[in-house]
Design an enzyme around this catalytic site. Structure first.
Site, PDB file in Angstrom:
ATOM      1  N   HIS B 164      64.758  -8.520 -14.215  1.00 36.12           N
ATOM      2  CA  HIS B 164      65.136  -8.167 -15.589  1.00 36.12           C
ATOM      3  C   HIS B 164      65.331  -9.382 -16.488  1.00 36.12           C
ATOM      4  O   HIS B 164      65.506  -9.238 -17.684  1.00 36.12           O
ATOM      5  CB  HIS B 164      66.468  -7.393 -15.601  1.00 36.12           C
ATOM      6  CG  HIS B 164      66.513  -6.259 -14.662  1.00 36.12           C
ATOM      7  ND1 HIS B 164      67.177  -6.318 -13.466  1.00 36.12           N
ATOM      8  CD2 HIS B 164      65.945  -5.038 -14.726  1.00 36.12           C
ATOM      9  CE1 HIS B 164      67.034  -5.165 -12.842  1.00 36.12           C
ATOM     10  NE2 HIS B 164      66.295  -4.375 -13.565  1.00 36.12           N
ATOM     11  N   ASP B 252      68.302 -15.413 -16.457  1.00 36.35           N
ATOM     12  CA  ASP B 252      69.133 -16.054 -15.442  1.00 36.35           C
ATOM     13  C   ASP B 252      68.962 -17.569 -15.427  1.00 36.35           C
ATOM     14  O   ASP B 252      69.734 -18.268 -14.773  1.00 36.35           O
ATOM     15  CB  ASP B 252      68.770 -15.500 -14.060  1.00 36.35           C
ATOM     16  CG  ASP B 252      69.052 -14.011 -13.969  1.00 36.35           C
ATOM     17  OD1 ASP B 252      70.239 -13.655 -13.876  1.00 36.35           O
ATOM     18  OD2 ASP B 252      68.100 -13.215 -14.029  1.00 36.35           O
TER      19      ASP B 252
END
Lengths: 444, 444
Positions: B164, B252
């Site tokens: 994601h 991330d």
């Protein structure tokens, strides 16, 4: 028949280097009639080197001519070959940079001084593009790896890096008790980061002989510990690296690989013997002392008119590859040499074509042709080659793009850095030092 | 018209993941009639997830069928798609590995647990070669980068990694106050290591809007500091990384880049806000609590027969790319997705073709075609991409060649390692832990 060429030596005050070049020119009849220009910023050293060269050539009837200059443009004018052996600011500035880094927690200093060196090399190469664009640049001052890569990426100059490190395989042969004439070896990689990919004795794989030595004789060899500071080839560190990466590191490589061998003097002594190896405070001081002694020695030989120079500097071929390679290029004498050249055609697989790698090459009138290597074993690629490439890219690209951040990233990749602040504070002090102004303006 | 496929979910006990897949299957009519096999080692969780799925599909007339198994072979039999979301040993073992590393001086642990994960992924892929060789493997458990690369190098399975993280560009848009439908973005790289190479708003370069925000609004944004632990996209660290590497890190990535943001809690709090970001002791505990809460929530929803499941898990498309991609492949519905695929054809220049990179890709009945990226800027290559590649190669090649040394080299490349002994002692403890026996036998 001889083909006189014009050779410019940058940093010619390095008397041992210049004397060795002149001696080789004397013993290669094909290069008799050549002209050598000595260039250095130190007039006194220039005078001595020139006097030494004139006497040696005269005694050996080599028909060489010489001139000396402190002006680089003048030295480059008409040059066929430019030999760059200069150390910016000499050992004094190198040692000052080391002390500065030690103050910030970097035992024995960092590689920041490589920035100044590489920036200077690029200056020389740019001058060559302007003044002698067809000349070969033979780079022997360090960092050969980063310096040659930078010049290759930024200029059109024909760059050739040369080093002695690959002769380390002879030390292996000596320690193993092998006759050198039956040994053959290949040790490609990056300069000061080369690996014994092939090692044959009388045509057979000789790696088992190393393994046997490790098994049965290494401990006794290390226990003896009467090593010279430069004697790192069969050190505990080198053997540990062999086990860790799967191939023997050659020459200067065992000094360079692995921060964990270098955390303090005691650790260095464990891995490299009682002097702590070349790069410890003990070993390095001995090296500096030896350098000074060499300077005085050349001085004495040059000035002592009571005896022929050639009685001391004998007319024998040195181990230096420079003059043989010039001879090979100029007189089409084909030979095999260990060189640093751009990785064009993927001589070493997996790295950019504009990265300068070290490999064996066929040199002749047709030029320099690197011998394509089989791919490195994955263990060596992952363990050793990629991280070394990383460091080189940071340095080269920092200087190409004038980017201070990449110098910071170099320090942040140094295992000893414990915080961003530590790296920043060293970098700031280093960049604001007046002696470093030529580099500081490149890293903004 | 619909094309039913057989989907196996490995680690299906992750209820949130499984529920999201089933929901998406319900809202893609083209996949009605599909069969899903839930596989997990936890029978109780399996029961709940299956019950939830059955109820949801029934309520939405999706004509999906389900079965559950603790036997992997059985799950893979006849599968068209295998979704791997498993965490070996669950959070308990991950946290135990973290504590072990902390004992040896590694604050918040190391990446050693990635070895166990990647080794397990390879096991699954090898089983697929045997049982369902034509199935797609969709890898969502981490490490996607290393795991997918390992499986690509060692098997013939069609591997597709999904994550994601790339939605992070939406956070940038939100914080800048941009309307999402006018934003377009490209963020290639390696998984969890992706960079905003293109960022357009209404067709114009929107990077100046980021610069303006940094200049005029960032300090106020950081001062507010009411961030969720996962809210790292516009953190001080992310902006520092943008300045250091020249492009915005996405998703991330800001968590992963730069050991210097993570030396202790205080430092983490400076860079990521009062919780210290996702990976601090505070942020991570909140994440674990949220995970537990999710498990309980799904449990309640699954078991509470008094209310339709679809009242809670609404029949809307999730953000998850998995089902849309399955639909694209099966029903030839062309679409653009962010995927992790082998770098064949040099989608990202300068890296091996068998390294799995993250990029945009066109997915359709013809398969997955990565969109070739312009070369990364040298600063990003040298500063960020090469060192991350280095780490991946060590992990992947360690597991390919069953080589403990490369795991040691991973630790030696960890900035926190201060000596060879420190790395050796952690590695030894980790390898001799009985819970780690499946990995220990691979690293000899």
């Amino acid at each position: 028949m001889s083909t006189g060429v014009k050779i410019a030596i940058i940093g010619a005050g390095s008397a041992q280097f210049s004397a060795s070049i002149v001696r080789d020119l004397c013993v290669y009849p094909g290069l008799h009639g050549s002209h050598v220009t000595f260039m250095d910023v130190d007039q006194q050293r220039l005078d001595r080197v020139t006097r030494l060269a004139e006497r040696l050539s005269g005694e050996l009837n080599a028909d060489l001519t010489f001139n000396k200059t402190t002006n680089r443009d003048q030295a480059l004018k008409g040059a066929d070959f430019v030999l760059n052996t200069a150390q910016v600011g000499g050992h004094t500035w190198t040692e000052a940079q080391r002390s500065m880094a030690e103050k910030h927690g970097y035992y024995r200093g960092t590689r920041l001084h490589d920035f100044g060196q590489a920036a200077f090399f690029l200056d020389v190469a740019r001058d060559m593009e302007r003044i002698c664009p067809n000349a070969w640049l033979i780079q022997s001052a360090n960092p050969v790896f980063e310096g040659c890569t930078l010049m290759t990426r930024e200029t059109k100059v024909k760059v050739l890096g040369l080093c002695h490190g690959h002769y380390g395989y002879r030390d292996i042969a000596r320690v193993l008790g092998l006759e050198l004439e039956h040994v053959s070896a290949q040790m490609p990689g990056f300069n000061h980061w080369i690996w014994l990919t092939d090692f044959l004795y009388e045509g057979k794989d000789a790696y088992p002989l190393i393994d046997e030595w490790i098994e049965s004789r290494a401990e006794a060899y290390w226990a003896k510990d009467d090593f010279h500071y430069a004697d790192n080839q069969m050190s505990r560190a080198a053997i540990h690296q062999y086990k860790l990466f799967g191939l023997m590191p050659i020459g200067d490589t065992p000094r360079m690989v692995g921060w964990w061998y270098h955390t303090d003097l005691e650790t260095k002594q464990h891995w490299y013997g009682h002097l702590g190896g070349f790069d410890s405070e003990i070993g390095w001081q001995q090296y500096l002392d030896d350098m000074s002694e060499n300077v005085r020695w050349v001085e004495r030989v040059a000035m002592d008119e009571s005896e022929p120079v050639s009685a001391t500097i004998k007319p024998e071929r040195s181990d230096e590859q420079i003059v043989p390679i010039i001879n090979a290029l100029v007189n089409d004498v084909e030979g095999l040499y260990q060189v640093n050249i751009p990785n064009r055609g993927q001589v070493i697989k997996g790295f950019p074509e504009d990265l300068v790698i070290e490999c064996q090459a066929v040199v002749s009138g047709a030029g320099v042709r690197g011998i394509t290597q089989p791919p490195f074993p994955p263990k060596l690629m992952a363990g050793a080659m990629i991280p070394r490439w990383h460091h080189a890219e940071l340095l080269v690209e920092a200087l190409r793009s004038h980017d201070r951040d990449m110098a910071l990233l170099c320090l942040l990749a140094d295992q000893r850095t414990q915080s961003l602040e530590q790296a920043e504070s060293l970098l700031n002090e280093w960049l604001t030092d007046p002696r470093n102004k030529d580099v500081a303006c490149l890293l903004v």
